[in-house]
Design a protein around this motif. Structure first.
Motif, PDB file in Angstrom:
ATOM      1  N   ILE A  78      -5.122  20.855   5.645  1.00 25.77           N
ATOM      2  CA  ILE A  78      -6.154  21.895   5.574  1.00 25.77           C
ATOM      3  C   ILE A  78      -5.505  23.241   5.871  1.00 25.77           C
ATOM      4  O   ILE A  78      -4.907  23.437   6.940  1.00 25.77           O
ATOM      5  N   ASP A  79      -5.627  24.159   4.902  1.00 20.39           N
ATOM      6  CA  ASP A  79      -5.033  25.506   5.055  1.00 20.39           C
ATOM      7  C   ASP A  79      -3.556  25.416   5.417  1.00 20.39           C
ATOM      8  O   ASP A  79      -3.053  26.182   6.250  1.00 20.39           O
ATOM      9  N   GLY A  80      -2.857  24.473   4.770  1.00 22.39           N
ATOM     10  CA  GLY A  80      -1.427  24.341   5.008  1.00 22.39           C
ATOM     11  C   GLY A  80      -1.074  23.647   6.302  1.00 22.39           C
ATOM     12  O   GLY A  80       0.104  23.506   6.625  1.00 22.39           O
ATOM     13  N   GLN A  81      -2.090  23.219   7.041  1.00 20.62           N
ATOM     14  CA  GLN A  81      -1.852  22.564   8.326  1.00 20.62           C
ATOM     15  C   GLN A  81      -2.017  21.044   8.181  1.00 20.62           C
ATOM     16  O   GLN A  81      -2.943  20.559   7.521  1.00 20.62           O
ATOM     17  N   GLN A  82      -1.116  20.304   8.776  1.00 22.13           N
ATOM     18  CA  GLN A  82      -1.207  18.849   8.773  1.00 22.13           C
ATOM     19  C   GLN A  82      -2.039  18.396   9.959  1.00 22.13           C
ATOM     20  O   GLN A  82      -1.716  18.681  11.103  1.00 22.13           O
ATOM     21  N   ARG A  83      -3.140  17.705   9.683  1.00 22.77           N
ATOM     22  CA  ARG A  83      -4.031  17.263  10.750  1.00 22.77           C
ATOM     23  C   ARG A  83      -4.212  15.747  10.684  1.00 22.77           C
ATOM     24  O   ARG A  83      -4.512  15.196   9.628  1.00 22.77           O
ATOM     25  N   PHE A  84      -4.021  15.137  11.827  1.00 22.36           N
ATOM     26  CA  PHE A  84      -4.142  13.681  11.909  1.00 22.36           C
ATOM     27  C   PHE A  84      -5.579  13.253  11.598  1.00 22.36           C
ATOM     28  O   PHE A  84      -6.539  13.840  12.105  1.00 22.36           O
ATOM     29  N   ARG A  85      -5.730  12.224  10.727  1.00 23.38           N
ATOM     30  CA  ARG A  85      -7.062  11.723  10.395  1.00 23.38           C
ATOM     31  C   ARG A  85      -7.321  10.382  11.087  1.00 23.38           C
ATOM     32  O   ARG A  85      -8.287  10.233  11.806  1.00 23.38           O
ATOM     33  N   ASN A  86      -6.450   9.392  10.816  1.00 20.88           N
ATOM     34  CA  ASN A  86      -6.604   8.070  11.423  1.00 20.88           C
ATOM     35  C   ASN A  86      -5.369   7.233  11.128  1.00 20.88           C
ATOM     36  O   ASN A  86      -4.434   7.702  10.480  1.00 20.88           O
ATOM     37  N   TYR A  87      -5.410   6.015  11.627  1.00 24.91           N
ATOM     38  CA  TYR A  87      -4.360   5.054  11.313  1.00 24.91           C
ATOM     39  C   TYR A  87      -4.862   4.096  10.242  1.00 24.91           C
ATOM     40  O   TYR A  87      -6.034   3.712  10.242  1.00 24.91           O
ATOM     41  N   GLU A  88      -3.954   3.729   9.354  1.00 26.79           N
ATOM     42  CA  GLU A  88      -4.280   2.754   8.315  1.00 26.79           C
ATOM     43  C   GLU A  88      -3.431   1.503   8.513  1.00 26.79           C
ATOM     44  O   GLU A  88      -2.211   1.588   8.655  1.00 26.79           O
ATOM     45  N   VAL A  89      -4.078   0.354   8.514  1.00 19.41           N
ATOM     46  CA  VAL A  89      -3.380  -0.924   8.625  1.00 19.41           C
ATOM     47  C   VAL A  89      -3.644  -1.703   7.344  1.00 19.41           C
ATOM     48  O   VAL A  89      -4.793  -1.910   6.954  1.00 19.41           O
ATOM     49  N   GLN A  90      -2.570  -2.118   6.681  1.00 15.42           N
ATOM     50  CA  GLN A  90      -2.675  -2.885   5.440  1.00 15.42           C
ATOM     51  C   GLN A  90      -2.076  -4.271   5.632  1.00 15.42           C
ATOM     52  O   GLN A  90      -0.971  -4.413   6.154  1.00 15.42           O
ATOM     53  N   HIS A  91      -2.821  -5.264   5.179  1.00 14.20           N
ATOM     54  CA  HIS A  91      -2.361  -6.645   5.259  1.00 14.20           C
ATOM     55  C   HIS A  91      -2.586  -7.288   3.900  1.00 14.20           C
ATOM     56  O   HIS A  91      -3.713  -7.358   3.415  1.00 14.20           O
ATOM     57  N   GLN A  92      -1.500  -7.731   3.250  1.00  9.98           N
ATOM     58  CA  GLN A  92      -1.576  -8.364   1.936  1.00  9.98           C
ATOM     59  C   GLN A  92      -1.294  -9.861   2.071  1.00  9.98           C
ATOM     60  O   GLN A  92      -0.296 -10.266   2.665  1.00  9.98           O
ATOM     61  N   LEU A  93      -2.188 -10.675   1.505  1.00 13.05           N
ATOM     62  CA  LEU A  93      -2.033 -12.125   1.530  1.00 13.05           C
ATOM     63  C   LEU A  93      -1.718 -12.642   0.127  1.00 13.05           C
ATOM     64  O   LEU A  93      -2.381 -12.255  -0.840  1.00 13.05           O
ATOM     65  N   HIS A  94      -0.719 -13.492   0.037  1.00 12.72           N
ATOM     66  CA  HIS A  94      -0.356 -14.141  -1.221  1.00 12.72           C
ATOM     67  C   HIS A  94      -0.886 -15.565  -1.147  1.00 12.72           C
ATOM     68  O   HIS A  94      -0.440 -16.363  -0.319  1.00 12.72           O
ATOM     69  N   VAL A  95      -1.849 -15.877  -2.008  1.00 19.45           N
ATOM     70  CA  VAL A  95      -2.545 -17.167  -1.937  1.00 19.45           C
ATOM     71  C   VAL A  95      -2.208 -18.001  -3.172  1.00 19.45           C
ATOM     72  O   VAL A  95      -2.367 -17.539  -4.306  1.00 19.45           O
ATOM     73  N   THR A  96      -1.752 -19.217  -2.949  1.00 14.37           N
ATOM     74  CA  THR A  96      -1.480 -20.158  -4.033  1.00 14.37           C
ATOM     75  C   THR A  96      -2.678 -21.078  -4.203  1.00 14.37           C
ATOM     76  O   THR A  96      -3.168 -21.666  -3.229  1.00 14.37           O
ATOM     77  N   VAL A  97      -3.136 -21.197  -5.444  1.00 13.99           N
ATOM     78  CA  VAL A  97      -4.309 -22.024  -5.737  1.00 13.99           C
ATOM     79  C   VAL A  97      -3.877 -23.172  -6.643  1.00 13.99           C
ATOM     80  O   VAL A  97      -3.431 -22.956  -7.768  1.00 13.99           O
ATOM     81  N   LYS A  98      -4.016 -24.399  -6.153  1.00 18.22           N
ATOM     82  CA  LYS A  98      -3.607 -25.572  -6.931  1.00 18.22           C
ATOM     83  C   LYS A  98      -4.711 -26.022  -7.894  1.00 18.22           C
ATOM     84  O   LYS A  98      -4.428 -26.661  -8.895  1.00 18.22           O
ATOM     85  N   ASP A  99      -5.962 -25.696  -7.581  1.00 22.43           N
ATOM     86  CA  ASP A  99      -7.090 -26.045  -8.450  1.00 22.43           C
ATOM     87  C   ASP A  99      -7.606 -24.761  -9.089  1.00 22.43           C
ATOM     88  O   ASP A  99      -8.401 -24.036  -8.496  1.00 22.43           O
ATOM     89  N   ILE A 100      -7.153 -24.458 -10.317  1.00 19.54           N
ATOM     90  CA  ILE A 100      -7.491 -23.166 -10.914  1.00 19.54           C
ATOM     91  C   ILE A 100      -8.963 -23.049 -11.279  1.00 19.54           C
ATOM     92  O   ILE A 100      -9.434 -21.943 -11.526  1.00 19.54           O
ATOM     93  N   SER A 101      -9.688 -24.155 -11.276  1.00 14.82           N
ATOM     94  CA  SER A 101     -11.130 -24.061 -11.546  1.00 14.82           C
ATOM     95  C   SER A 101     -11.858 -23.340 -10.411  1.00 14.82           C
ATOM     96  O   SER A 101     -12.992 -22.887 -10.576  1.00 14.82           O
ATOM     97  N   LYS A 102     -11.196 -23.216  -9.241  1.00 17.10           N
ATOM     98  CA  LYS A 102     -11.803 -22.566  -8.085  1.00 17.10           C
ATOM     99  C   LYS A 102     -11.423 -21.100  -7.936  1.00 17.10           C
ATOM    100  O   LYS A 102     -11.836 -20.452  -6.980  1.00 17.10           O
ATOM    101  N   ILE A 103     -10.616 -20.571  -8.859  1.00 20.86           N
ATOM    102  CA  ILE A 103     -10.094 -19.214  -8.665  1.00 20.86           C
ATOM    103  C   ILE A 103     -11.214 -18.184  -8.575  1.00 20.86           C
ATOM    104  O   ILE A 103     -11.209 -17.314  -7.704  1.00 20.86           O
ATOM    105  N   GLY A 104     -12.191 -18.244  -9.470  1.00 15.90           N
ATOM    106  CA  GLY A 104     -13.295 -17.294  -9.412  1.00 15.90           C
ATOM    107  C   GLY A 104     -14.043 -17.375  -8.103  1.00 15.90           C
ATOM    108  O   GLY A 104     -14.376 -16.351  -7.491  1.00 15.90           O
ATOM    109  N   GLU A 105     -14.298 -18.590  -7.639  1.00 11.13           N
ATOM    110  CA  GLU A 105     -15.002 -18.800  -6.374  1.00 11.13           C
ATOM    111  C   GLU A 105     -14.193 -18.261  -5.202  1.00 11.13           C
ATOM    112  O   GLU A 105     -14.741 -17.670  -4.266  1.00 11.13           O
TER     113      GLU A 105
END
Length: 207
Positions: A78-105
């Motif tokens: 803002i107006d060239g000033q850096q102002r702290f907003r919040n912290y962001e935490v990201q968590h990514q899960l890699h899921v293997t599905v053996k029954d592809i008929s359940k993927i939509g569910e």
């Protein structure tokens, strides 16, 4: 004096089509808070909710893996000033599905139980190596067919034993994009069939 060997180089392609029998899903949980401990606590709670829902659907714990985890401060300028907003935490899960008929569910369950995004679905074939060998064989046969046709047209005698066979890099399966939004019902995901391709470059001699 030795007769100079004449050569030709041809490319052969082979493909095998098969129905996928497994899939993978990338599920993301992102949280924000002014206090880092709050952002982490909320992310942990949401991630547990997603994992619990997936295991209730029959996904094994070993089939759910963390593929990415990050913590980063977020700023506004803002107006060239850096102002702290919040912290962001990201968590990514890699899921293997053996029954592809359940993927939509599974996608619907993940989003409804606090996941913030589903980045992609990718279908695969468990015995892809064996199928690739078949595609590779077809590619070599295809190259030989090309070589015979060229030799016939040029009225030369082809030595049917190749001098050299070079296998090219195989193709990869493209992910199936998913709309990143809350869904009122399980999405209809149609895996269709996958194509496993093989390409070879073959050198033949002729006279």
């Amino acid at each position: 004096m030795c007769e100079q060997r004449q050569t030709m180089i041809v490319t052969g392609n082979g493909a095998i089509h098969a129905e996928p029998d497994q899939g993978t899903i990338q599920i993301g949980i992102t949280t924000h808070a002014e206090q880092l401990t709050d952002a982490q606590a909320e992310n942990t709670e949401r991630s547990k909710s997603v994992v619990d829902r997936l295991t209730a659907l029959g996904i094994q714990q070993s089939e759910i893996q963390t593929s990415h985890f990050s913590v980063s401060p977020q700023y506004d300028y803002i107006d060239g000033q850096q102002r702290f907003r919040n912290y962001e935490v990201q968590h990514q899960l890699h899921v293997t599905v053996k029954d592809i008929s359940k993927i939509g569910e599974i996608i619907d369950a993940a989003v409804q139980s606090s996941a913030t995004e589903v980045s992609a679905v990718q279908f695969g074939i468990s015995n892809s190596s064996e199928l690739y060998e078949h595609a590779l064989s077809k590619a070599v046969q295809n190259a030989q067919t090309h070589a015979k046709a060229l030799a016939h047209e040029a009225e030369v005698v082809l030595n049917q034993v190749p001098l050299h066979i070079q296998e090219e890099a195989g193709n990869s399966v493209m992910p199936y994009p998913i709309q990143m939004a809350k869904m009122s019902a399980a999405p209809g995901i149609e895996p269709g069939t996958l194509e496993i391709q093989a390409t070879v470059t073959v050198t033949y001699s002729y006279r």
